[in-house]
Scaffold this active site. Structure first.
Site, mmCIF file in Angstrom:
data_model
loop_
_atom_site.group_PDB
_atom_site.id
_atom_site.type_symbol
_atom_site.label_atom_id
_atom_site.label_comp_id
_atom_site.label_asym_id
_atom_site.label_seq_id
_atom_site.Cartn_x
_atom_site.Cartn_y
_atom_site.Cartn_z
ATOM 1 N N ASP A 45 0.835 -1.200 0.000
ATOM 2 C CA ASP A 45 0.000 0.000 0.000
ATOM 3 C C ASP A 45 0.873 1.256 0.000
ATOM 4 O O ASP A 45 0.634 2.206 -0.756
ATOM 5 C CB ASP A 45 -0.919 -0.030 1.217
ATOM 6 C CG ASP A 45 -1.742 1.237 1.366
ATOM 7 O OD1 ASP A 45 -2.599 1.490 0.502
ATOM 8 O OD2 ASP A 45 -1.519 1.978 2.341
ATOM 9 N N GLU A 117 -1.875 -5.373 -3.871
ATOM 10 C CA GLU A 117 -0.981 -4.601 -3.000
ATOM 11 C C GLU A 117 0.086 -5.500 -2.384
ATOM 12 O O GLU A 117 1.255 -5.105 -2.276
ATOM 13 C CB GLU A 117 -1.787 -3.913 -1.899
ATOM 14 C CG GLU A 117 -2.609 -2.734 -2.383
ATOM 15 C CD GLU A 117 -3.350 -2.034 -1.267
ATOM 16 O OE1 GLU A 117 -3.576 -0.816 -1.384
ATOM 17 O OE2 GLU A 117 -3.712 -2.704 -0.274
#
Length: 232
Positions: A45, A117
């Site tokens: 992220d 991610e």
């Protein structure tokens, strides 16, 4: 994706969902040494946000900070990441528990976005930021080189109508539930209905904005539903 892992165990961890490890644990297998992908998701992220920010600085020369932030948010939200994950057929490679797999987990936006991610985080951990940034360029390059402002002007009403026609052969309708405030500062609340079922609600300073907000909520809800759901 354009990257070959030096340590393929990191890729496997990035693709492994918590449900698979919990299933092993419940069957009596010691799962303490079997990590799942949440730590890589956390790392990915941050790496993705930085990589996208750097590219926007290069490509969005005429845009101000607020516009850049909105574009970045549009690129890295759950729905957008799931779309990118589907181009990789990522769902097919996720390691899921039987329950998560049977409930449509391989097609669920949240699991696809988290998995993407995690893979980006694993690339960073395995090959460094330059490698991760190169992967982000491959995955997001076409979008980044397009009309960036279009990303924050998404027409969710059109997207929802296309989705409901495809899934249910029906089109949604909108109903104003509430109108409050003086003429110069009104707030509208709108709901979107498919058949007799309410799919979402939204509010805004105009009926159009409220309808878009309701459509966005409904689109996200329907996109996350697994197969086998009853038709509204």
């Amino acid at each position: 994706m354009g990257y070959r892992f030096k340590d393929r165990a990191q890729l496997y961890q990035a693709l492994t969902h918590r449900s698979a490890i919990m299933e092993l644990s419940s069957s009596g297998v010691c799962s303490d040494a079997l990590p799942w992908n949440e730590r890589f998701e956390f790392l990915g992220d941050a790496v993705l946000g930085l990589a996208i920010s750097r590219r926007l600085m290069d490509l969005g020369q005429g845009l101000v900070e607020g516009e850049l932030s909105r574009i970045r948010a549009a690129l890295v939200n759950e729905v957008s990441l799931a779309v990118v994950a589907r181009t990789l057929d990522l769902g097919r490679f996720l390691v899921l528990g039987k329950g998560a797999a049977k409930s449509g987990g391989r097609k669920r936006d949240s699991l696809l976005a988290d998995g993407l991610e995690a893979v980006i985080g694993a690339v960073f951990n395995d090959g460094g930021f330059a490698a991760a940034e190169a992967v982000v360029d491959v995955l997001f390059g076409n979008v980044l080189r397009g009309d960036l402002m279009h990303l924050v002007q998404t027409d969710f009403k059109t997207m929802l109508q296309e989705l409901t026609q495809e899934k249910f052969k029906k089109v949604p309708s909108y109903e104003v539930l509430l109108e409050t405030g003086p003429d110069h500062n009104k707030v509208f609340e709108v709901r979107v209905i498919l058949g007799t079922e309410e799919l979402g609600r939204g509010s805004g300073a105009s009926k159009k904005r409220a309808s878009q907000a309701a459509a966005q909520q409904a689109f996200s809800k329907l996109s996350n539903e697994g197969e086998g759901e009853e038709t509204p």
